[in-house]
Design a protein around this motif. Structure first.
Motif, PDB file in Angstrom:
ATOM      1  N   GLU A 187       1.830   2.847  14.290  1.00 39.91           N
ATOM      2  CA  GLU A 187       1.764   3.660  13.071  1.00 39.91           C
ATOM      3  C   GLU A 187       2.615   3.043  11.972  1.00 39.91           C
ATOM      4  N   ASP A 188       3.814   2.562  12.328  1.00 44.86           N
ATOM      5  CA  ASP A 188       4.667   1.923  11.324  1.00 44.86           C
ATOM      6  C   ASP A 188       4.031   0.635  10.802  1.00 44.86           C
ATOM      7  N   ASP A 189       3.489  -0.179  11.710  1.00 44.95           N
ATOM      8  CA  ASP A 189       2.853  -1.429  11.282  1.00 44.95           C
ATOM      9  C   ASP A 189       1.629  -1.154  10.419  1.00 44.95           C
ATOM     10  N   ARG A 190       0.881  -0.139  10.793  1.00 52.41           N
ATOM     11  CA  ARG A 190      -0.322   0.175  10.017  1.00 52.41           C
ATOM     12  C   ARG A 190       0.042   0.710   8.636  1.00 52.41           C
ATOM     13  N   ALA A 191       1.073   1.570   8.567  1.00 52.36           N
ATOM     14  CA  ALA A 191       1.507   2.088   7.269  1.00 52.36           C
ATOM     15  C   ALA A 191       1.992   0.953   6.369  1.00 52.36           C
ATOM     16  N   LEU A 192       2.693  -0.019   6.953  1.00 55.09           N
ATOM     17  CA  LEU A 192       3.152  -1.162   6.160  1.00 55.09           C
ATOM     18  C   LEU A 192       1.970  -1.976   5.639  1.00 55.09           C
ATOM     19  N   ALA A 193       0.973  -2.212   6.494  1.00 57.11           N
ATOM     20  CA  ALA A 193      -0.197  -2.980   6.064  1.00 57.11           C
ATOM     21  C   ALA A 193      -0.970  -2.251   4.966  1.00 57.11           C
ATOM     22  N   VAL A 194      -1.058  -0.936   5.063  1.00 54.27           N
ATOM     23  CA  VAL A 194      -1.749  -0.164   4.025  1.00 54.27           C
ATOM     24  C   VAL A 194      -1.007  -0.267   2.702  1.00 54.27           C
ATOM     25  N   ARG A 195       0.308  -0.174   2.748  1.00 52.67           N
ATOM     26  CA  ARG A 195       1.090  -0.308   1.514  1.00 52.67           C
ATOM     27  C   ARG A 195       0.985  -1.723   0.953  1.00 52.67           C
ATOM     28  N   GLU A 196       0.931  -2.701   1.822  1.00 56.73           N
ATOM     29  CA  GLU A 196       0.778  -4.079   1.339  1.00 56.73           C
ATOM     30  C   GLU A 196      -0.555  -4.260   0.622  1.00 56.73           C
ATOM     31  N   ARG A 197      -1.589  -3.625   1.123  1.00 55.56           N
ATOM     32  CA  ARG A 197      -2.883  -3.715   0.437  1.00 55.56           C
ATOM     33  C   ARG A 197      -2.808  -3.059  -0.940  1.00 55.56           C
ATOM     34  N   MET A 198      -2.017  -2.004  -1.073  1.00 55.63           N
ATOM     35  CA  MET A 198      -1.794  -1.429  -2.399  1.00 55.63           C
ATOM     36  C   MET A 198      -1.097  -2.437  -3.310  1.00 55.63           C
ATOM     37  N   GLY A 199      -0.123  -3.148  -2.741  1.00 60.34           N
ATOM     38  CA  GLY A 199       0.539  -4.180  -3.532  1.00 60.34           C
ATOM     39  C   GLY A 199      -0.402  -5.277  -3.963  1.00 60.34           C
ATOM     40  N   VAL A 200      -1.315  -5.675  -3.083  1.00 60.41           N
ATOM     41  CA  VAL A 200      -2.311  -6.685  -3.435  1.00 60.41           C
ATOM     42  C   VAL A 200      -3.190  -6.180  -4.576  1.00 60.41           C
TER      43      VAL A 200
END
Length: 410
Positions: free
Chosen positions: A43-56
């Motif tokens: 869940e933590d890794d997935r939340a980080l990846a989702v936020r990174e996609r927002m950054g992209v």
């Protein structure tokens, strides 16, 4: 009749009842612990990846703003009136993105300040190119600070994978800084060409510092992209990145060669191997190559992040399925143990009833005959007969005389 005392049914021992329950709990506890831990990590890794996609997504909106602002700055420093249409359109697109995800990335305040500075820039070229250079320098500083904020707020700077980390570093830090400093280098060379020889001498250290500031991020950008290609497992990333990367590297090398100092400056010329025109052309080539390279990097980074999210979703699904199967197996084991316990209980109750039936039957333990039959022989046993003397017929008291002669002859 003495009635036998009623005995309670025999029950399984306490250990026999508690041990199956402890076994079920002992099996469920580690399964639940592993499932919770795996769920938390994914869940933590997935939340980080989702936020990174927002950054992209945010960086993709800031790219046109950076390119348009550098072009507008060069036009203002050169004394030309550049069209603000591209910059205005880029600002509106970035504003819509910030409205949607700016609060989540904590970039809304910085974007608000940057947009106010962008809208305050004059539509016409300033009469003083030096003042235009300073004004646009302040705005580009805010733009670079916003890039760093996006990188920090989205978690891109904490990316755990090597290939995606190098990509995000290249596109969120090195590339914007290389574009801005390359534009400043060309603009300062344009300004220095209009100065006297003495002023050019004073501008020499500034040009040297800008040259280093422009070439360092460009060199780091090339190193990041090559490291990303070498460390990735995606075949598409290398094929898509290498071609525009080579074009950008050649443009940067040309810019470095033209901006290298070769001798004392002269009035009307820039203190470098090339004049302002050649330096501006080299900067335009580097900017054009960066315009082609930036979406390639962002697309490659977004693909890696999507693949990571899909992989984490599969891991979560597999973990949930495994936990469900484990719970079903433990439930089946619990049902088997419960059925065995019930059978043992029914068997104990049956044995108790059998004992009660055997204790109440005649001849059984604790049974006594009725009071009126006491002292008599048991049924089916013959009492011994009293001894009796057999006499011939007629030898009674009445027949003694008749048998007298016979007895006398005997």
């Amino acid at each position: 009749m003495t009635v036998p005392p009623e005995r309670a049914p025999r029950r399984p021992a306490l250990a026999g009842r508690v041990l199956p329950l402890l076994l079920v709990v002992a099996l469920l506890a580690p399964v639940a612990f592993l499932f919770v831990q795996q769920r938390r990590l994914t869940e933590d890794d997935r939340a980080l990846a989702v936020r990174e996609r927002m950054g992209v997504e945010y960086l993709r909106a800031l790219g046109p703003v950076t390119l348009a602002l550098v072009d507008t700055q060069s036009a203002a420093v050169a004394g030309r009136t550049a069209s603000r249409e591209a910059l205005t359109r880029a600002v509106e697109d970035a504003a819509s993105v910030d409205t949607r995800i700016g609060d989540q990335l904590r970039t809304h305040d910085r974007w608000t300040g940057l947009r106010a500075k962008l809208e305050a820039l004059p539509d016409r070229a300033l009469t003083d190119p030096e003042a235009a250079f300073v004004a646009y320098g302040e705005v580009t500083d805010l733009l670079l600070a916003l890039h760093r904020k996006v990188r920090e707020g989205s978690g891109l700077m904490r990316d755990p994978q090597s290939d995606s980390f190098f990509l995000q570093d290249a596109v969120s830090e090195e590339l914007p800084e290389a574009l801005v400093t390359a534009g400043r280098l060309a603009d300062l060379a344009t300004l220095a060409a209009r100065r006297t020889a003495a002023e050019q001498l004073r501008a020499g250290p500034d040009l040297a510092g800008l040259r280093v500031a422009a070439l360092t991020p460009a060199t780091d950008l090339v190193a990041d992209l090559r490291a990303a290609v070498d460390s990735t497992e995606s075949a598409k990333l290398g094929a898509n990145v290498l071609a525009p990367l080579d074009s950008y590297q050649r443009a940067v090398e040309r810019l470095a060669a033209l901006s290298a100092p070769t001798g004392p400056p002269q009035a009307g010329g820039a203190p470098g191997a090339g004049g302002p025109t050649e330096l501006a052309a080299a900067r335009n080539n580097a900017q054009s190559a960066a315009r082609q390279l930036q979406p390639v990097i962002l697309d490659g980074l977004d693909v890696l992040l999507r693949e990571r999210i899909d992989r984490l979703d599969r891991e979560r699904w597999l973990a949930g399925t495994a936990a469900g199967v484990a719970v079903l197996l433990v439930a089946a084991l619990g049902a088997v143990l419960l059925a065995a316990y019930r059978r043992a209980r029914r068997r104990a109750v049956g044995e108790h009833r059998a004992d009660e039936d055997s204790g109440a039957a005649p001849g059984g333990a604790g049974w006594e005959p009725p009071g009126e039959a006491r002292g008599l022989a048991p049924l089916g046993t013959l009492a011994p007969a009293e001894p009796r003397t057999l006499q011939p017929a007629g030898r009674g008291p009445a027949g003694t005389e008749r048998w007298g002669p016979f007895d006398a002859a005997r």
